[in-house]
Design a protein around this motif. Structure first.
Motif, PDB file in Angstrom:
ATOM      1  N   PHE A 231      -3.375 -77.922 -35.297  1.00 46.46           N
ATOM      2  CA  PHE A 231      -4.794 -78.263 -35.302  1.00 46.46           C
ATOM      3  C   PHE A 231      -5.645 -77.014 -35.508  1.00 46.46           C
ATOM      4  O   PHE A 231      -5.265 -75.912 -35.098  1.00 46.46           O
ATOM      5  CB  PHE A 231      -5.193 -78.925 -33.979  1.00 46.46           C
ATOM      6  N   GLU A 235     -11.095 -78.749 -34.567  1.00 44.68           N
ATOM      7  CA  GLU A 235     -10.549 -80.058 -34.197  1.00 44.68           C
ATOM      8  C   GLU A 235     -10.316 -80.146 -32.693  1.00 44.68           C
ATOM      9  O   GLU A 235     -10.615 -81.171 -32.066  1.00 44.68           O
ATOM     10  CB  GLU A 235      -9.246 -80.312 -34.958  1.00 44.68           C
ATOM     11  N   VAL A 239     -12.713 -82.673 -29.880  1.00 47.79           N
ATOM     12  CA  VAL A 239     -12.255 -83.701 -28.948  1.00 47.79           C
ATOM     13  C   VAL A 239     -12.625 -83.331 -27.515  1.00 47.79           C
ATOM     14  O   VAL A 239     -12.930 -84.211 -26.686  1.00 47.79           O
ATOM     15  CB  VAL A 239     -10.729 -83.915 -29.091  1.00 47.79           C
ATOM     16  N   SER A 252      -8.299 -92.511 -31.963  1.00 47.30           N
ATOM     17  CA  SER A 252      -8.081 -91.545 -33.043  1.00 47.30           C
ATOM     18  C   SER A 252      -6.656 -91.719 -33.563  1.00 47.30           C
ATOM     19  O   SER A 252      -5.912 -92.581 -33.081  1.00 47.30           O
ATOM     20  CB  SER A 252      -8.313 -90.119 -32.548  1.00 47.30           C
ATOM     21  N   TYR A 255      -1.267 -88.695 -33.592  1.00 49.46           N
ATOM     22  CA  TYR A 255      -0.883 -87.315 -33.290  1.00 49.46           C
ATOM     23  C   TYR A 255      -2.029 -86.566 -32.611  1.00 49.46           C
ATOM     24  O   TYR A 255      -1.826 -85.839 -31.635  1.00 49.46           O
ATOM     25  CB  TYR A 255      -0.462 -86.601 -34.578  1.00 49.46           C
ATOM     26  N   TYR A 256      -3.219 -86.764 -33.127  1.00 49.41           N
ATOM     27  CA  TYR A 256      -4.412 -86.145 -32.538  1.00 49.41           C
ATOM     28  C   TYR A 256      -4.634 -86.668 -31.120  1.00 49.41           C
ATOM     29  O   TYR A 256      -4.949 -85.907 -30.198  1.00 49.41           O
ATOM     30  CB  TYR A 256      -5.613 -86.462 -33.426  1.00 49.41           C
ATOM     31  N   CYS A 259      -1.753 -85.329 -28.616  1.00 50.76           N
ATOM     32  CA  CYS A 259      -1.918 -83.908 -28.293  1.00 50.76           C
ATOM     33  C   CYS A 259      -3.156 -83.679 -27.427  1.00 50.76           C
ATOM     34  O   CYS A 259      -3.125 -82.880 -26.483  1.00 50.76           O
ATOM     35  CB  CYS A 259      -2.011 -83.086 -29.576  1.00 50.76           C
ATOM     36  N   SER A 260      -4.232 -84.385 -27.728  1.00 52.31           N
ATOM     37  CA  SER A 260      -5.453 -84.245 -26.932  1.00 52.31           C
ATOM     38  C   SER A 260      -5.237 -84.746 -25.511  1.00 52.31           C
ATOM     39  O   SER A 260      -5.708 -84.137 -24.541  1.00 52.31           O
ATOM     40  CB  SER A 260      -6.601 -85.016 -27.592  1.00 52.31           C
ATOM     41  N   ARG A 291     -10.546 -87.458 -38.237  1.00 53.72           N
ATOM     42  CA  ARG A 291     -10.354 -86.102 -38.764  1.00 53.72           C
ATOM     43  C   ARG A 291     -10.439 -86.133 -40.287  1.00 53.72           C
ATOM     44  O   ARG A 291      -9.920 -87.051 -40.929  1.00 53.72           O
ATOM     45  CB  ARG A 291      -8.996 -85.547 -38.345  1.00 53.72           C
ATOM     46  N   VAL A 330     -14.190 -83.000 -38.231  1.00 55.98           N
ATOM     47  CA  VAL A 330     -14.064 -84.170 -37.355  1.00 55.98           C
ATOM     48  C   VAL A 330     -15.397 -84.900 -37.318  1.00 55.98           C
ATOM     49  O   VAL A 330     -16.456 -84.270 -37.214  1.00 55.98           O
ATOM     50  CB  VAL A 330     -13.664 -83.771 -35.913  1.00 55.98           C
TER      51      VAL A 330
END
Length: 336
Positions: A231, A235, A239, A252, A255-256, A259-260, A291, A330
């Motif tokens: 990222f 990005e 978030v 979202s 993957y985003y 991870c967030s 994104r 984003v």
């Protein structure tokens, strides 16, 4: 050494168990077929078997202690090692790789398959009666790991094949080196040998390091299959900022979101189903994080690679979402 391996990664431990077990079988076969004398085989097998048992007991004890249980492993066996345990993507998404241009597919795979196919020549040389027991055992172990990366999928099960591919590349690098030397020794002039060796190494290295499996930061050669997993700072900052201002549902890409959730302790929901069905209808206040990366490049959808053929922001606008945040990388769309 055993403790270090167990503490690194389960795949490393399991692979060592497999290698030890296959080594035992390889030694038995070699002594029975090539030497035709099994006088010393019992002592060798005892050493390998003792180490294998110690490793297995310590590994399972550590996994149970670290995870609290072995439920995931048990559930995986219960599912019959089905690939659906890991990937629940719709069938048409799984067929996406077949829509990728032929040249790109060829370029992504040529180094991979050339490596393994050429290493087979060295493998057969290493298991011939020209080599000793250690060489024979090493070759058998490497080929077994390679088989674990290909055979399961052919019978409808999964053993996390990509992990075994990379391990097989490590083990089969020696058979590949043997293949190279066998081939270049077919030519007499030393200058020709040096030239062929140089050309092969340069071209082979180029194909290996530019494939989408190795080249993670440049999509020039793989514009339809290369997923960016790292990222950008904007990005990650987006978030974090948006989550502090919006307290209702946030969606979202998977993957985003994952991870967030891991880094910031959030509860972002993946919108894979919405993207697939082209429907973002909400039953209450909701915010969608888009994104810029997923609009024009491949991304992770239902745990598989996919590239959109439409603009989800047009869809959001049509479904009465309002854009409330935009920093180019984003954008946030909400509905109240």
């Amino acid at each position: 050494m055993m403790i270090i391996i167990v503490l690194t990664h389960p795949i490393s431990t399991i692979s060592l168990m497999i290698i030890l077990f296959i080594s035992i079988l390889a030694h038995i076969f070699y002594y029975k077929v090539y030497i035709k004398n099994d006088t010393n085989i019992k002592k060798i097998i005892f050493i390998y078997l003792k180490f294998l048992i110690y490793l297995a007991v310590f590994a399972f004890a550590w996994w149970t202690f670290a995870s609290g249980s072995l439920n995931t492993f048990a559930n995986l066996l219960k599912w019959g090692l089905s690939i659906d345990y890991f990937i629940s993507a719709p069938r048409d998404l799984l067929n996406y790789p077949y829509s990728v241009p032929l040249f790109e597919r060829f370029f992504n795979q040529i180094g991979f398959f050339l490596f393994f196919s050429m290493s087979l020549v060295g493998f057969f040389y290493m298991i011939s009666n020209k080599c000793d027991i250690l060489t024979f055992s090493y070759a058998i172990c490497g080929f077994t790991i390679l088989a674990l990366g290909f055979l399961p999928s052919s019978i409808g099960i999964t053993l996390i094949e990509p992990r075994w591919w990379f391990l097989a590349q490590i083990l089969l690098s020696i058979p590949l080196a043997a293949t190279i030397f066998i081939l270049i020794n077919l030519y007499e002039p030393n200058l020709m040998r040096i030239l062929l060796f140089t050309i092969f190494i340069i071209s082979f290295t180029f194909m290996m390091i530019t494939s989408n499996a190795a080249n993670l930061d440049n999509s020039i050669f793989s514009p339809n299959t290369q997923v960016r997993f790292a990222f950008t700072e904007s990005e990650m900052a987006s978030v974090d900022s948006v989550s502090k201002l919006w307290k209702d549902t946030i969606r979202s890409d998977i993957y985003y979101a994952n991870c967030s959730n891991f880094y910031y302790g959030l509860s972002i929901i993946a919108f894979d189903k919405n993207i697939y069905e082209k429907n973002f209808s909400a039953t209450g206040p909701e915010l969608i994080l888009i994104r810029n990366e997923i609009l024009y490049k491949p991304f992770w959808l239902f745990a598989t690679t996919y590239k959109l053929n439409y603009d989800p922001e047009i869809l959001l606008d049509d479904q009465r979402y309002s854009k409330i945040y935009d920093i180019k990388t984003v954008r946030a769309w909400c509905i109240i």
